[in-house]
Design a protein around this motif. Structure first.
Motif, PDB file in Angstrom:
ATOM      1  N   HIS A 110     -14.935  38.105   2.292  1.00  0.00           N
ATOM      2  CA  HIS A 110     -15.818  38.381   0.407  1.00  0.00           C
ATOM      3  C   HIS A 110     -16.617  39.159   0.685  1.00  0.00           C
ATOM      4  O   HIS A 110     -17.965  38.150   1.498  1.00  0.00           O
ATOM      5  CB  HIS A 110     -14.581  37.882  -0.819  1.00  0.00           C
ATOM      6  CG  HIS A 110     -15.117  38.296  -2.268  1.00  0.00           C
ATOM      7  ND1 HIS A 110     -16.237  38.136  -2.439  1.00  0.00           N
ATOM      8  CD2 HIS A 110     -14.085  38.683  -2.534  1.00  0.00           C
ATOM      9  CE1 HIS A 110     -16.149  38.189  -3.507  1.00  0.00           C
ATOM     10  NE2 HIS A 110     -15.040  39.004  -3.785  1.00  0.00           N
ATOM     11  N   ILE A 111     -17.455  39.985  -0.177  1.00  0.00           N
ATOM     12  CA  ILE A 111     -18.725  40.534  -0.279  1.00  0.00           C
ATOM     13  C   ILE A 111     -19.388  39.355  -0.282  1.00  0.00           C
ATOM     14  O   ILE A 111     -20.299  39.028   0.359  1.00  0.00           O
ATOM     15  CB  ILE A 111     -18.748  42.029  -0.738  1.00  0.00           C
ATOM     16  CG1 ILE A 111     -20.625  42.938  -0.485  1.00  0.00           C
ATOM     17  CG2 ILE A 111     -19.489  41.693  -2.136  1.00  0.00           C
ATOM     18  CD1 ILE A 111     -20.186  43.053   0.888  1.00  0.00           C
ATOM     19  N   GLY A 112     -18.810  38.651  -1.559  1.00  0.00           N
ATOM     20  CA  GLY A 112     -19.554  36.920  -2.408  1.00  0.00           C
ATOM     21  C   GLY A 112     -19.797  36.392  -0.589  1.00  0.00           C
ATOM     22  O   GLY A 112     -20.896  35.612  -1.012  1.00  0.00           O
ATOM     23  N   SER A 113     -18.834  35.400   0.009  1.00  0.00           N
ATOM     24  CA  SER A 113     -18.803  35.086   0.944  1.00  0.00           C
ATOM     25  C   SER A 113     -20.311  35.349   2.591  1.00  0.00           C
ATOM     26  O   SER A 113     -20.293  34.257   2.637  1.00  0.00           O
ATOM     27  CB  SER A 113     -17.204  34.544   1.907  1.00  0.00           C
ATOM     28  OG  SER A 113     -16.896  34.452   0.446  1.00  0.00           O
ATOM     29  N   LEU A 114     -20.240  36.927   2.502  1.00  0.00           N
ATOM     30  CA  LEU A 114     -21.285  37.740   3.343  1.00  0.00           C
ATOM     31  C   LEU A 114     -22.152  36.973   2.933  1.00  0.00           C
ATOM     32  O   LEU A 114     -23.030  36.299   3.808  1.00  0.00           O
ATOM     33  CB  LEU A 114     -21.375  38.959   3.087  1.00  0.00           C
ATOM     34  CG  LEU A 114     -22.065  39.164   3.970  1.00  0.00           C
ATOM     35  CD1 LEU A 114     -21.681  39.157   5.771  1.00  0.00           C
ATOM     36  CD2 LEU A 114     -22.036  40.855   4.153  1.00  0.00           C
ATOM     37  N   ARG A 115     -22.676  37.214   1.573  1.00  0.00           N
ATOM     38  CA  ARG A 115     -24.295  36.598   1.414  1.00  0.00           C
ATOM     39  C   ARG A 115     -23.982  34.659   1.134  1.00  0.00           C
ATOM     40  O   ARG A 115     -25.039  34.565   1.946  1.00  0.00           O
ATOM     41  CB  ARG A 115     -24.139  36.622  -0.501  1.00  0.00           C
ATOM     42  CG  ARG A 115     -26.245  36.140  -0.340  1.00  0.00           C
ATOM     43  CD  ARG A 115     -25.871  36.818  -2.556  1.00  0.00           C
ATOM     44  NE  ARG A 115     -25.100  35.530  -2.823  1.00  0.00           N
ATOM     45  CZ  ARG A 115     -24.610  35.430  -4.358  1.00  0.00           C
ATOM     46  NH1 ARG A 115     -26.106  35.988  -4.841  1.00  0.00           N
ATOM     47  NH2 ARG A 115     -24.486  34.558  -4.515  1.00  0.00           N
ATOM     48  N   LEU A 153     -24.464  38.599  12.083  1.00  0.00           N
ATOM     49  CA  LEU A 153     -24.643  36.932  12.257  1.00  0.00           C
ATOM     50  C   LEU A 153     -23.420  35.797  12.835  1.00  0.00           C
ATOM     51  O   LEU A 153     -22.363  35.544  12.586  1.00  0.00           O
ATOM     52  CB  LEU A 153     -23.923  36.226  10.540  1.00  0.00           C
ATOM     53  CG  LEU A 153     -24.542  37.612   9.929  1.00  0.00           C
ATOM     54  CD1 LEU A 153     -24.084  37.053   7.561  1.00  0.00           C
ATOM     55  CD2 LEU A 153     -26.545  37.054   9.606  1.00  0.00           C
ATOM     56  N   ILE A 154     -24.109  35.405  13.555  1.00  0.00           N
ATOM     57  CA  ILE A 154     -22.759  34.940  14.579  1.00  0.00           C
ATOM     58  C   ILE A 154     -23.308  33.278  14.888  1.00  0.00           C
ATOM     59  O   ILE A 154     -23.984  32.819  14.942  1.00  0.00           O
ATOM     60  CB  ILE A 154     -23.340  35.079  16.146  1.00  0.00           C
ATOM     61  CG1 ILE A 154     -22.756  36.486  16.561  1.00  0.00           C
ATOM     62  CG2 ILE A 154     -22.196  35.132  17.351  1.00  0.00           C
ATOM     63  CD1 ILE A 154     -23.451  37.980  18.173  1.00  0.00           C
ATOM     64  N   VAL A 163     -22.959  32.986   3.838  1.00  0.00           N
ATOM     65  CA  VAL A 163     -22.781  33.139   5.384  1.00  0.00           C
ATOM     66  C   VAL A 163     -24.010  33.635   5.301  1.00  0.00           C
ATOM     67  O   VAL A 163     -25.009  32.469   6.364  1.00  0.00           O
ATOM     68  CB  VAL A 163     -22.382  34.228   6.168  1.00  0.00           C
ATOM     69  CG1 VAL A 163     -22.383  33.616   7.309  1.00  0.00           C
ATOM     70  CG2 VAL A 163     -20.661  33.989   5.918  1.00  0.00           C
ATOM     71  N   LEU A 164     -24.895  34.384   5.030  1.00  0.00           N
ATOM     72  CA  LEU A 164     -26.301  34.740   5.207  1.00  0.00           C
ATOM     73  C   LEU A 164     -26.963  34.307   4.275  1.00  0.00           C
ATOM     74  O   LEU A 164     -28.156  33.763   5.595  1.00  0.00           O
ATOM     75  CB  LEU A 164     -26.202  36.177   4.103  1.00  0.00           C
ATOM     76  CG  LEU A 164     -28.123  36.208   4.497  1.00  0.00           C
ATOM     77  CD1 LEU A 164     -28.562  36.964   6.348  1.00  0.00           C
ATOM     78  CD2 LEU A 164     -28.224  37.871   3.832  1.00  0.00           C
TER      79      LEU A 164
END
Length: 493
Positions: A16-21, A66-67, A23-24
């Protein structure tokens, strides 16, 4: 102490795009403090597993740069990284909680629990366990275990006390223990719930900072109690606000795409996506908007994260992406285009590969300032990679350009054709084309539009395209002459 953060997704579908944030923010915080960022897979809910979702998630994270420093794809000392491979570990700690009288066996059937929830809802009460099994005697518990009655294990919440913790984003949070549900920690199938596995894994993996979505704030008092029960130091908690859709509700499919892969498939640059996502809910206290990943790492501060939700606005993302496209070096953006096409549009990739790289770069140089994302490029290049359509007479004329009849059209096209036929080699730049034509048009006592409008239309066959000068530069002399001759031939019939 080394800072260690983690992202712990469930393999239940797309990223999800929210999960990407999330992670970031974990990644930025870890890197800012010279720490480690880990990936852990919380796959204890066996009913919701989606095959291939973790592999896809790992691919998407790699695609956006984002590894994780440690995880399933690059194991280290903290594994295994799938919770389903750690069941013996959880069993050990469940037994410890029971021995310490911090948890208890619950033998209530699913039917009883369903009826309890229904009754509580009808009475307008909060739905939570009524503690029936908490007060079973040791003999009653032993008898039920020996008879093979299925059981779960629940957290024993202390009575009549306040549970207090400090959140980097939200500040001091205080909850009365009477409002905390006695959560199931171990399910009847032997798998732990999120709550137990999360706490045990965070402790054993040395997680110092838990950065997660605001939806987990209500669960944190239970986690704090478990850290206390085990005698462990709790990590620092930071609950970041939700991403909202245009309707100001939690971002979902109602208001548009929510999977990161969908944005990659549309051809958004990862740098633009990361830059934009980083600023949703975080204010770096500067008027600047564009940051490299290293600049984001340097500036990131969890204390500057907002408490309220941030709206994910696709138009703002388009703005960021357009700016990155315009400012990017042509060789760099061309390589990114090829990588994108190879994964998402192999037919167009093969077509580009059949043309010289220099030609492709000329086209991209002209169009990268006109597109918002890569998936728009193919429809704008049909006349560069194929024959132009024969334009209609109506399209060739333009009253605003004072092209009111076909005689003017022919005169303009013939002027262009004569100029091109007198050239000994292709133009070196658009400025070269301009310098030649401005003089020739002036000598012919014509308006620029009277020559360049029909020329552009004849070369592209379209109402909208790059300008005539740009078209001639990109297409080259031979193709430009051929298309002009074809249009003049059609007009003469």
């Amino acid at each position: 102490m080394t800072v260690i953060t983690r992202f712990a997704p469930s393999p239940t579908g797309y990223l999800h795009i929210g999960s990407l944030r999330t992670v970031l923010y974990n990644y930025l915080y870890a890197k800012k403090h010279n720490g480690k960022f880990m990936l852990r897979v919380e796959d204890t809910d066996r009913t919701r597993l989606v095959e291939g979702s973790i592999e896809n998630m790992i691919h998407v994270l790699a695609s956006v740069g984002l590894i994780p420093d440690e995880g399933p794809n690059n194991p280290g000392e903290k594994g295994p990284y799938y919770q389903s491979e750690r069941l013996e570990i959880y069993r050990k700690y469940i037994d410890e909680l029971i021995e310490k009288d911090k948890a208890y066996y619950c033998f209530c059937s699913s039917e009883r629990l369903d009826n309890l929830r229904t009754e509580q809802k009808e009475l307008g009460l909060a739905t939570k366990y009524d503690k029936l099994c908490r007060y079973l005697s040791d003999d009653e518990i032993q008898a039920k275990l020996e008879s093979g009655i299925p059981y779960t294990v629940r957290l024993k919440v202390p009575e009549a006390r306040k549970v207090i913790f400090y959140d980097t984003v939200k500040g001091k949070i205080e909850v009365d223990s009477k409002d905390i549900d006695e959560q199931v920690l171990l399910k009847s199938d032997g798998f732990p719930t999120y709550h137990l596995a999360n706490v045990v894994d965070d402790h054993l993996m040395g997680i110092t900072d838990v950065i997660r979505g605001d939806e987990w704030t209500p669960s944190t008092p239970k986690h704090v109690l478990m850290y206390e029960a085990f005698g462990w130091e709790a990590p620092v908690f930071s609950h970041i606000p939700l991403l909202l859709g245009s309707d100001k509700k939690k971002l979902s499919k109602r208001t548009g795409d929510v999977a990161v892969e969908q944005y990659l498939e549309k051809g958004y640059l990862t740098e633009a996506l990361i830059n934009y996502i980083a600023l949703l809910g975080w204010n770096p206290k500067t008027t600047d908007e564009f940051f490299t990943i290293n600049e984001l790492i340097e500036k990131f501060n969890l204390k500057q994260v907002h408490k309220s939700g941030a709206i994910f606005d696709v138009e703002r993302l388009d703005f960021f992406n357009s700016n990155y496209l315009k400012k990017s070096d042509i060789s760099d953006i061309y390589n990114k285009l090829l990588t994108y096409l190879k994964r998402y549009n192999s037919d167009f990739y093969d077509l580009l590969q059949s043309f010289p790289e220099e030609y492709n770069k000329k086209i991209l140089s002209e169009l990268k300032g006109r597109i918002k994302k890569f998936d728009e490029l193919q429809n704008l290049t049909t006349f560069f990679y194929g024959d132009a359509k024969n334009p209609s007479s109506d399209l060739l004329m333009n009253e605003k350009m004072k092209i009111t009849d076909l005689d003017i059209v022919k005169k303009g096209l013939e002027l262009t054709l004569n100029v091109l036929q007198s050239q000994s080699s292709d133009f070196e730049s658009v400025d070269d084309v301009k310098n030649v034509f401005v003089e020739k048009i002036k000598e012919a006592e014509m308006k620029n539009g009277q020559v360049l409008w029909p020329t552009r239309v004849a070369l592209s066959g379209e109402e909208f395209s790059p300008g005539a000068l740009e078209m001639m530069y990109i297409l080259g002399l031979d193709t430009s002459i051929k298309r002009l001759e074809n249009t003049l031939k059609t007009l003469g019939q």
